[in-house]
Scaffold this motif. Structure first.
Motif, PDB file in Angstrom:
ATOM      1  N   THR A  89     109.704  12.916  30.384  1.00 27.60           N
ATOM      2  CA  THR A  89     108.307  12.488  30.429  1.00 27.60           C
ATOM      3  C   THR A  89     107.745  12.612  31.835  1.00 27.60           C
ATOM      4  O   THR A  89     106.616  13.093  32.034  1.00 27.60           O
ATOM      5  N   LEU A  92     107.273  16.373  32.654  1.00 33.04           N
ATOM      6  CA  LEU A  92     106.172  16.996  31.921  1.00 33.04           C
ATOM      7  C   LEU A  92     104.818  16.469  32.379  1.00 33.04           C
ATOM      8  O   LEU A  92     103.813  17.193  32.340  1.00 33.04           O
ATOM      9  N   ALA A  93     104.767  15.218  32.794  1.00 31.32           N
ATOM     10  CA  ALA A  93     103.499  14.643  33.231  1.00 31.32           C
ATOM     11  C   ALA A  93     103.074  15.151  34.605  1.00 31.32           C
ATOM     12  O   ALA A  93     101.871  15.280  34.878  1.00 31.32           O
ATOM     13  N   ARG A  96     103.630  21.466  36.818  1.00 36.27           N
ATOM     14  CA  ARG A  96     102.924  22.581  36.201  1.00 36.27           C
ATOM     15  C   ARG A  96     103.590  23.895  36.620  1.00 36.27           C
ATOM     16  O   ARG A  96     104.370  23.941  37.579  1.00 36.27           O
ATOM     17  N   GLN A 236      98.546   8.663  34.448  1.00 36.11           N
ATOM     18  CA  GLN A 236      98.923  10.068  34.276  1.00 36.11           C
ATOM     19  C   GLN A 236     100.161  10.178  33.383  1.00 36.11           C
ATOM     20  O   GLN A 236     100.222  11.027  32.482  1.00 36.11           O
ATOM     21  N   CYS A 240     100.355  11.462  29.140  1.00 32.49           N
ATOM     22  CA  CYS A 240     101.350  12.450  28.707  1.00 32.49           C
ATOM     23  C   CYS A 240     102.246  11.843  27.631  1.00 32.49           C
ATOM     24  O   CYS A 240     102.549  12.483  26.616  1.00 32.49           O
ATOM     25  N   HIS A 241     102.661  10.611  27.845  1.00 33.31           N
ATOM     26  CA  HIS A 241     103.467   9.872  26.881  1.00 33.31           C
ATOM     27  C   HIS A 241     102.770   9.825  25.514  1.00 33.31           C
ATOM     28  O   HIS A 241     103.380  10.033  24.466  1.00 33.31           O
ATOM     29  N   ARG A 243     100.371  11.916  24.427  1.00 38.74           N
ATOM     30  CA  ARG A 243     100.240  13.258  23.851  1.00 38.74           C
ATOM     31  C   ARG A 243     101.557  13.767  23.276  1.00 38.74           C
ATOM     32  O   ARG A 243     101.568  14.563  22.335  1.00 38.74           O
TER      33      ARG A 243
END
Length: 401
Positions: A89, A92-93, A96, A236, A240-241, A243
């Motif tokens: 997590t 990914l958060a 990029r 942030q 992400c968590h 989504r």
């Protein structure tokens, strides 16, 4: 009159409010009811002021999040299905395509596998740094570095880094640092106040924790947490968590909540027995090296003592041994098979002691200079009698000599 099935589903009875008991209630839900449309449009889950859907929180998960935040000294907490999910997590958060993440060479193996697999496939570069050499970390932080992972103590080999120096390097470079704090469990040291008493706290940005281990304590729950003190960073991570659709089961949250009150007692017992056995192993001729942060000869002992060493300090329930090169892999495997109380299995922090042989040369980019050559075995010490565990080690050693 409505059908019996309808009556059972829409039964008007509501239990009286005001019920209180030692353990929090367990709320299981996917769907959450709103009193009206206006409430549905106004209720907000992001600040925990209301409930909108089970995936975004229930009274049970909110309670666990708040208690875990208190444990580690953080203010914001997310629950995820495992410790590895917590690491994923964060990655990914924050990362990029084109970014770089730095990982200690002695990090948790699946964290490295994630970087070498999915992160690399998505164009995210990773490099490994020597956790025992802050200068190596400093040299590898680049303009593309967005995240630095830290781990204290290191996975399997249990070297203890100069965590404060590593955090200062990240702060000076303006790079987010995330700590795998599973070993410390919020008890050995405080990740958001590494030097208590200072006017400006020295803190990691993110602490991840495999609640599977000490907070659960039963070897029967998979769960992880992501904790911060920075509201912007937390949001942030939280979006992400959301989504990713990550959630934990109510009964699993209940199990961790039930275990938390005994956490410090269990951790202390794991620690005490582990020291006893590590000291005993130091006297055995079969071992070239015994790795445990509280042993003066173990790599990083001085750093452990500086961070965790108030009084007897805290050193968790893990230690590793490296067999002398005279012992073959087959002999070491036979030793593990001969153990009766130690079960062969991954993980730690539960009531039962575990053993696991590792092929270290496949886990590191190069063999560390501070480690002796030989076959490594890690022990996770449970809550059994240390004397009984010592006798088990002795009988297994006698079978392979």
């Amino acid at each position: 009159m409505a059908d019996i099935t309808t009556n059972l589903i829409h039964h008007p009875y509501q239990p009286p409010s005001g019920f209180a008991a030692p353990q929090p209630g367990v709320f299981k839900a996917s769907t959450v009811f709103f009193p009206n449309v206006a409430a549905m449009r106004q209720f907000e889950w992001k600040d925990k002021s209301a409930y909108t859907y089970g995936l975004h929180g229930t009274p049970t998960t909110y309670t666990l999040e708040e208690r875990l935040g208190t444990l580690e000294g953080g203010t914001q907490c997310l629950l995820v299905p495992s410790g590895l999910a917590a690491i994923a997590t964060v990655n990914l958060a924050l990362l990029r395509s084109g970014d770089e993440v730095l990982i200690p060479d002695n990090a948790y193996g699946p964290s490295k596998a994630l970087a070498e697999g999915e992160l690399a496939h998505w164009g995210i570069r990773h490099r490994y740094f020597d956790p025992m050499d802050p200068a190596d970390l400093a040299a590898k932080i680049s303009p593309q570095t967005r995240l630095v992972w830290l781990e204290a103590a290191g996975s399997v080999t249990l070297e203890f880094p100069d965590l404060c120096a590593q955090v200062r390097l990240c702060k000076a470079a303006g790079v987010t640092c995330a700590l795998d704090n599973t070993w410390g469990a919020g008890l050995a040291f405080k990740p958001f106040d590494l030097q208590p008493g200072q006017l400006s706290p020295l803190a990691v940005d993110i602490s991840v924790h495999a609640l599977t281990k000490y907070p659960s304590g039963g070897g029967d729950v998979l769960m992880g947490s992501v904790i911060t003190t920075d509201q912007r960073l937390h949001m942030q991570l939280k979006l992400c968590h959301m989504r990713l659709g990550l959630g934990v089961a109510a009964n699993d949250a209940e199990s961790v909540l039930r275990a938390l009150p005994s956490l410090s007692l269990r951790y202390r017992q794991h620690d005490e027995s582990t020291r006893t056995l590590a000291h005993w192993c130091q006297q055995r001729d079969e071992f070239a090296q015994v790795l445990h942060p509280a042993l003066p000869q173990s790599p990083g002992h001085a750093q452990w003592q500086a961070l965790c060493g108030t009084g007897l300090g805290a050193a968790a329930g893990l230690f590793s041994v490296i067999f002398k090169p005279d012992y073959s892999q087959a002999q070491v495997d036979a030793f593990c098979d001969a153990l009766q109380l130690f079960k062969i299995g991954y993980s730690w922090g539960g009531p039962m002691s575990l053993v696991m042989p590792y092929q270290l040369d496949t886990m590191r980019s190069k063999w560390p200079a501070h480690l002796e050559r030989g076959t490594l075995v890690r022990f996770s010490i449970g809550l059994e009698s240390a004397a009984d565990l010592q006798n088990d080690l002795l009988q297994a050693l006698q079978q392979v000599v």
